[in-house]
Design an enzyme around this catalytic site. Structure first.
Site, mmCIF file in Angstrom:
data_model
loop_
_atom_site.group_PDB
_atom_site.id
_atom_site.type_symbol
_atom_site.label_atom_id
_atom_site.label_comp_id
_atom_site.label_asym_id
_atom_site.label_seq_id
_atom_site.Cartn_x
_atom_site.Cartn_y
_atom_site.Cartn_z
ATOM 1 N N HIS A 1 0.827 -1.203 0.000
ATOM 2 C CA HIS A 1 0.000 0.000 0.000
ATOM 3 C C HIS A 1 0.868 1.263 0.000
ATOM 4 O O HIS A 1 0.500 2.274 -0.601
ATOM 5 C CB HIS A 1 -0.932 0.011 1.211
ATOM 6 N N ASP B 1 -5.410 6.057 1.721
ATOM 7 C CA ASP B 1 -5.726 4.677 1.363
ATOM 8 C C ASP B 1 -7.148 4.407 1.855
ATOM 9 O O ASP B 1 -7.512 4.790 2.967
ATOM 10 C CB ASP B 1 -4.738 3.732 2.049
ATOM 11 N N TRP C 1 -1.796 -7.083 -6.428
ATOM 12 C CA TRP C 1 -2.072 -6.201 -7.563
ATOM 13 C C TRP C 1 -0.828 -5.485 -8.083
ATOM 14 O O TRP C 1 -0.633 -5.359 -9.287
ATOM 15 C CB TRP C 1 -3.164 -5.183 -7.216
ATOM 16 N N ASN C 2 0.053 -5.016 -7.188
ATOM 17 C CA ASN C 2 1.273 -4.358 -7.673
ATOM 18 C C ASN C 2 2.066 -5.304 -8.569
ATOM 19 O O ASN C 2 2.504 -4.932 -9.662
ATOM 20 C CB ASN C 2 2.147 -3.906 -6.501
ATOM 21 N N SER C 3 2.249 -6.538 -8.111
ATOM 22 C CA SER C 3 3.024 -7.522 -8.871
ATOM 23 C C SER C 3 2.357 -7.853 -10.205
ATOM 24 O O SER C 3 3.010 -7.931 -11.245
ATOM 25 C CB SER C 3 3.204 -8.801 -8.058
ATOM 26 N N GLN D 1 12.098 -5.271 -7.585
ATOM 27 C CA GLN D 1 11.207 -6.033 -8.463
ATOM 28 C C GLN D 1 10.984 -5.376 -9.829
ATOM 29 O O GLN D 1 10.974 -6.066 -10.845
ATOM 30 C CB GLN D 1 9.855 -6.281 -7.780
ATOM 31 N N THR E 1 -5.737 0.575 -3.683
ATOM 32 C CA THR E 1 -4.512 -0.100 -4.132
ATOM 33 C C THR E 1 -4.782 -1.503 -4.670
ATOM 34 O O THR E 1 -3.856 -2.187 -5.073
ATOM 35 C CB THR E 1 -3.480 -0.183 -2.984
ATOM 36 N N HIS F 1 2.070 -14.464 -6.285
ATOM 37 C CA HIS F 1 0.888 -14.591 -5.421
ATOM 38 C C HIS F 1 -0.287 -13.795 -5.994
ATOM 39 O O HIS F 1 -1.375 -13.827 -5.435
ATOM 40 C CB HIS F 1 1.222 -14.089 -4.028
ATOM 41 N N GLU G 1 -7.892 -10.205 -2.326
ATOM 42 C CA GLU G 1 -8.443 -10.195 -3.696
ATOM 43 C C GLU G 1 -7.498 -10.834 -4.707
ATOM 44 O O GLU G 1 -7.711 -10.730 -5.917
ATOM 45 C CB GLU G 1 -8.803 -8.754 -4.116
ATOM 46 N N GLN G 2 -6.454 -11.514 -4.228
ATOM 47 C CA GLN G 2 -5.518 -12.168 -5.152
ATOM 48 C C GLN G 2 -6.219 -13.253 -5.968
ATOM 49 O O GLN G 2 -5.857 -13.502 -7.123
ATOM 50 C CB GLN G 2 -4.332 -12.740 -4.361
#
Length: 478
Positions: A18, A123, A380-382, A362, A145, A377, A401-402
């Site tokens: 976040h 956030d 969302w960022n990934s 990353q 996010t 995993h 939410e993954q």
């Protein structure tokens, strides 16, 4: 410092996934002439200072960019890991944090050295800030996010209660097929969405479950903000965003933030970093020696935890695939002792083709030409960073939410292949890795990922949907 500059206070949730997007947004707004105050928790400031040492983001003398701290309400010895999230969710809404935020905002507004606060960007999970902002007459926008599809999943929590689907009747609902119940009443969710694809806090028999009710309050409060900012782009999640708009009309889809940052001249973006762990940059040198599109990148993010059995199955699945891999095993990834698993025998087996790292940069890794696929995993960022760099996914969702991101990555955006959540078998890991590295499926998903990369780049260039939405956001905040 111009006293009439607009002043934005940025309040991220105290979690790695976040803080990073909020920091990017803050830097982008700063490059457009805003005075920025970033408010972090005391615990997170200490973590950042430890990981970055001399590069700590709490630097003096940054031009028109300040930092403040507030407590999160938890004692110092609490690890703030994934198992501690319910405690954090309760404490962050407590009187201590509330009063501290109000005190900081009042002090900032009373200062003659900085501009008065124009708005708060919080956030959405820090929804207590909404009440503080209203009390002080400061408008607030929310930064979401998660993916838009993940947010749409959370927006169904009220409806699940009304339809009698939550809470679960008993524990057998987790295994008897109940989680295959279709969620077919939401226009924005793709066909085939079921209970198991919704954010995982629905998987409880307890109607008073802390995390379910925390997220329920989050989405309810989101609709009372001045608007929501999403780290996504219309070409990717347009239908979902339009459905969210029926509940929350004022939306700004300005992602991928990583690509939007690239549109700004580097000298205009402050060199602030936000990693909780020290980055191992040796992995970039290691990747430099690999062939193009030859390496699997494995990283489960900042919160997921594995059992030692899961780690061992992943370890031997990767080893048996005979493919080169870069595997991030961050501190705290495995609750038990895992040194015995990655022993001398294992290290001998992967010698020359496997690198194990504690944490890595990353974005640089995903941009590296040697990376062929990302075992993730599905945070969302990934997920978004991977698609932005044209890298397909092997999806092993952990929680929240993954599962929704995994569904969309595999069936809507067609950039991923799913490995069943939970149980890990080395044979399956080996099979999926080989399929992605050597098979037709891998080639097809790589092509699709490259298509999304080009669309994401177009969205963030001048005239693109996200770039235009960011301009609208800037004008609104001005």
């Amino acid at each position: 410092m111009a006293p009439n500059k607009p002043h934005i206070v940025c309040l991220p949730a105290p979690l790695q996934g976040h803080i990073s997007p909020m920091m990017k947004l803050a830097k982008l707004l700063h490059s457009r002439g805003f005075y920025i105050t970033m408010i972090l928790t005391e615990f997170d400031v200490a973590r950042l200072a430890t990981s970055l040492a001399a590069e700590s983001p709490i630097q003096q003398g940054l031009n028109d960019f300040g930092f403040e701290t507030i407590p999160d309400g938890l004692p110092p010895h609490n690890k703030r890991g994934v198992l501690d999230l319910p405690e954090l969710a309760n404490s962050i809404q407590g009187d201590e944090t509330n009063k501290a935020l109000k005190s900081v905002l009042m002090r900032l507004n009373a200062s003659s050295h900085i501009p008065s606060i124009s708005a708060i960007i919080s956030d959405i999970t820090m929804f207590f800030a909404l009440g503080v902002g209203k009390e002080l007459g400061i408008p607030m926008l929310g930064l979401c996010t998660t993916s838009a599809c993940g947010m749409l999943g959370y927006l169904q929590y009220d409806e699940l209660i009304k339809r009698g689907l939550f809470p679960l009747k008993d524990e057998s609902c987790l295994t008897n097929g109940f989680l295959d119940t279709p969620i077919d009443w939401v226009p924005g969710l793709i066909k085939g969405t079921t209970m198991k694809h919704l954010p995982t806090f629905v998987r409880t028999m307890n109607i008073d479950d802390t995390m379910f009710n925390f997220l329920l309050a989050t989405v309810r409060n989101s609709s009372t903000t001045e608007g929501l900012i999403f780290n996504t782009f219309y070409e990717l999640e347009g239908e979902v965003l339009e459905e969210i708009k029926t509940k929350i009309p004022n939306l700004y889809a300005i992602g991928p933030l990583s690509l939007l940052c690239k549109q700004v001249i580097e000298q205009e973006l402050l060199p602030l970093r936000s990693n909780f762990w020290k980055e191992d940059t040796n992995c970039i040198e290691w990747l430099d020696k690999r062939s193009p599109k030859s390496v699997i990148y494995v990283n489960y993010g900042s919160l997921a935890i594995l059992t030692s059995d899961q780690l061992e199955e992943f370890a031997w699945g990767l080893a048996n695939s005979k493919q080169p891999f870069l595997w991030v095993i961050r501190p705290g990834l495995v609750e038990e002792e895992f040194g015995a698993i990655l022993n001398n025998k294992y290290r001998e087996e992967i010698k020359g083709r496997g690198l194990i790292s504690g944490w890595c940069p990353q974005e640089k890794v995903l941009q590296h030409p040697s990376i062929a696929v990302f075992l993730t995993h599905c945070g969302w960022n990934s997920t978004l960073e991977s698609m932005s760099d044209g890298v397909p996914l092997i999806c092993w969702p952990f929680f929240a939410e993954q599962q929704t991101n995994c569904l969309y990555a595999c069936h809507e955006w067609r950039v991923g292949v799913e490995m069943e959540e939970g149980t890990v078998r080395r044979e399956r890991v080996e099979e999926v890795v080989r399929e992605m590295m050597e098979g037709e499926k891998g080639k097809e998903l790589r092509r699709k990922a490259m298509e999304w990369k080009f669309k994401a780049e177009a969205a963030t260039r001048p005239g693109g949907s996200s770039h235009s939405n960011f301009d609208k956001l800037v004008n609104y905040l001005m």
